[in-house]
Design an enzyme around this catalytic site. Structure first.
Site, mmCIF file in Angstrom:
data_model
loop_
_atom_site.group_PDB
_atom_site.id
_atom_site.type_symbol
_atom_site.label_atom_id
_atom_site.label_comp_id
_atom_site.label_asym_id
_atom_site.label_seq_id
_atom_site.Cartn_x
_atom_site.Cartn_y
_atom_site.Cartn_z
ATOM 1 N N ASP A 100 0.775 -1.238 0.000
ATOM 2 C CA ASP A 100 0.000 0.000 0.000
ATOM 3 C C ASP A 100 0.812 1.296 0.000
ATOM 4 O O ASP A 100 0.559 2.188 -0.794
ATOM 5 C CB ASP A 100 -0.926 0.023 1.226
ATOM 6 C CG ASP A 100 -1.814 -1.202 1.309
ATOM 7 O OD1 ASP A 100 -1.766 -2.056 0.404
ATOM 8 O OD2 ASP A 100 -2.565 -1.314 2.290
ATOM 9 N N GLU B 218 2.739 -9.628 11.505
ATOM 10 C CA GLU B 218 2.383 -9.217 10.139
ATOM 11 C C GLU B 218 3.651 -8.848 9.351
ATOM 12 O O GLU B 218 3.802 -9.214 8.194
ATOM 13 C CB GLU B 218 1.436 -8.019 10.249
ATOM 14 C CG GLU B 218 0.868 -7.519 8.945
ATOM 15 C CD GLU B 218 -0.055 -6.322 9.162
ATOM 16 O OE1 GLU B 218 -0.209 -5.871 10.328
ATOM 17 O OE2 GLU B 218 -0.618 -5.825 8.164
HETATM 18 C C1 2M8 Z 1 -3.002 -4.274 3.903
HETATM 19 O O1 2M8 Z 1 -3.933 -3.531 3.152
HETATM 20 C C2 2M8 Z 1 -5.221 -3.139 3.713
HETATM 21 C C3 2M8 Z 1 -6.011 -2.510 2.591
HETATM 22 O O2 2M8 Z 1 -6.267 -3.488 1.626
HETATM 23 C C4 2M8 Z 1 -5.091 -2.173 4.880
HETATM 24 O O3 2M8 Z 1 -4.005 -1.649 5.141
HETATM 25 O O4 2M8 Z 1 -6.117 -1.946 5.534
HETATM 26 C C5 2M8 Z 1 -1.884 -4.723 2.934
HETATM 27 O O5 2M8 Z 1 -0.772 -5.211 3.646
HETATM 28 C C6 2M8 Z 1 -2.418 -5.763 1.953
HETATM 29 O O6 2M8 Z 1 -1.373 -6.278 1.162
HETATM 30 C C7 2M8 Z 1 -3.102 -6.906 2.694
HETATM 31 O O7 2M8 Z 1 -3.721 -7.764 1.766
HETATM 32 C C8 2M8 Z 1 -4.152 -6.403 3.704
HETATM 33 C C9 2M8 Z 1 -4.709 -7.515 4.588
HETATM 34 O O8 2M8 Z 1 -3.653 -8.258 5.171
HETATM 35 O O9 2M8 Z 1 -3.584 -5.402 4.548
#
Ligand code: 2M8
Length: 455
Positions: free
Chosen positions: A191, A426
């Site tokens: 992101d 994470e």
């Molecule tokens: C993160 O993205 C989400 C938005 O999609 C967020 O920050 O709320 C990223 O690390 C993405 O790659 C990942 O799929 C998601 C859920 O783990 O989190």
């Protein structure tokens, strides 16, 4: 000449290396407990607190982990995701769980408004996509736990995986050169990578006044480890613009402020065609068209995103026509393409082995998500420096594919050590290995199981 040994989905046995054997049984138990705790009936949440719904590429990685524990959940994970596929073939990046409140995650289902859109499923989803790693994951998981039931599930998924590719290679080919464009940094999965700083800088934020919404992420994670408020203002503005056009892709080139060809996204799209060729062969379909499409995507990726002056891959900003300058880990990911020419494989190895990323057969530190020597390297902030399991796993697959088992082993070991020390976090501090973000994160657990199966 680099020896090529097949697609990334066919793991090459890792030869024994001279390090003492370790007992990883406690780590396996931790990974199992993490996945079990995050299981939600038919899918797995990435994290109970930060991400309480189903995410697209998370589910692909998680499906690989379930193959080591409960293979039936591999197929449930992928099937439930693809049940939310839109009529145009897009696989939404979030599938919302209706029993979780709208406020649990921002932006929630009300913000996206998908159920008002023709061709969207009854279940609320986002309107964006994520890197198409699903065919690769489905094939990898199947190879880990082959069964009749698995083959039948692959057969049912196959047309949906083909439709996903068709959506990306037709409606999202906004540059007209055979690559897919992303319309939002969230679609890259990385992101707040520095790769997006330049194209994001021109996105107007007035439609998304900070304070007009409440971020939920910083309730559960340290703000200093997450994207900034200005990043969020732009994320919201981009969704607002895409949503205003009913998430249609026609004429995006004329009206959307963020259009970028991402090396990882397109490498995943190419690797997906190679995996689909394997799946097609397994279920009695024709692999030929997939091989041809894989070759075309690889050629386009090299033509459009490889910069011989830097010796690495960069995203191309369609608004300016230029490659974006940051040297991020995205530049290494085309190594997952089985037919990547030897010249680019060698260039990736040189970039990865430089002080920027530190890839080696023995690594004191895990692979960072951004160039360690860059002025904007931030070791705590999400995708601007920290080390991530899914990227490690993908690049390891590519190294095996291109005949570099010792480097693949060094890369895997550096990440296993971080998880063994910190837990299934994470992401990880790229210098100290300290755990960051969610402390019970599903893809870390899932892909750890996959790495340990070969260690
Ligand atoms: C993160 O993205 C989400 C938005 O999609 C967020 O920050 O709320 C990223 O690390 C993405 O790659 C990942 O799929 C998601 C859920 O783990 O989190």
């Amino acid at each position: 000449m680099v020896e090529r040994v097949g697609p990334p989905v066919e793991p090459v046995p890792t030869p024994a290396v001279d390090r003492p054997p370790r007992d990883y049984s406690g780590l396996v138990a931790l990974a199992r407990a993490t996945l079990e705790a995050n299981w939600a009936q038919e899918h797995t949440v990435p994290s109970r607190t930060l991400y309480p719904h189903q995410w697209s590429w998370d589910s692909a990685f998680i499906a690989i982990g379930w193959a080591h524990l409960r293979p039936e959940r591999t197929w449930s994970e992928l099937t439930s995701l693809f049940e939310a596929q839109w009529r145009d073939g897009r696989v939404p990046h979030i599938v919302f769980n209706p029993v979780v409140s709208d406020e649990a995650y921002f932006p929630g289902p009300r913000f996206w408004g998908s159920t008002l859109i023709e061709g969207a499923p009854a279940r609320a989803t986002s309107g964006l996509v994520q890197p198409p790693v699903h065919a690769l994951a489905a094939w990898h998981a199947y190879r880990r736990a082959p069964s009749e039931r698995g083959r039948a599930a692959l057969g049912r998924l196959y047309p949906r995986l083909v439709a996903q590719q068709h959506y990306l290679s037709s409606r999202r080919d906004l540059g007209g050169a055979g690559l897919a464009s992303i319309v939002h940094p969230w679609e890259s999965g990385l992101d707040n990578s520095p790769a997006w700083d330049e194209p994001l800088a021109v996105v107007p934020t007035e439609e998304a006044v900070p304070g007009a919404y409440r971020r939920r992420d910083i309730v559960h994670a340290a703000a200093a480890h997450r994207p900034t408020d200005l990043d969020y203002a732009r994320y919201v503005a981009l969704v607002t613009a895409y949503r205003a056009g009913g998430y249609r892709d026609e004429d995006l080139a004329d009206r959307h402020p963020f259009l970028v060809e991402c090396p990882l996204f397109n490498a995943a799209m190419g690797a997906a065609e190679s995996a689909l060729a394997q799946i097609a062969r397994e279920i009695g379909a024709d692999p030929g068209p997939h091989h041809r499409r894989a070759a075309r995507i690889t050629t386009a990726l090299v033509d459009r995103l490889y910069d011989p002056r830097t010796g690495t891959f960069h995203p191309r900003d369609l608004r300016t026509g230029r490659l974006t300058p940051a040297r991020t880990v995205l530049g290494l990911t085309p190594v997952i393409l089985p037919d990547l020419p030897a010249e680019q494989v060698e260039a990736i190895l040189a970039e990865a082995g430089s002080s920027r990323f530190g890839l080696a057969a023995r690594m004191a530190r895990p692979l960072p998500s951004h160039d360690r020597t860059a002025a904007d390297f931030e070791p705590l902030r999400y995708w601007r420096g920290p080390s991530w399991m899914n990227i490690t796993w993908l690049i390891r697959c590519g190294l095996l594919t291109h005949g570099h088992p010792r480097l693949a082993d060094g890369l895997a070991t550096s990440m296993i050590e971080a998880v063994a020390t910190a837990g299934c976090h994470e992401y990880f501090h790229p210098e100290t290995g300290a755990g960051l973000g969610s402390p019970a994160f599903s893809w870390t657990a899932a892909l750890l199981l996959d790495l340990l199966a070969e260690t």
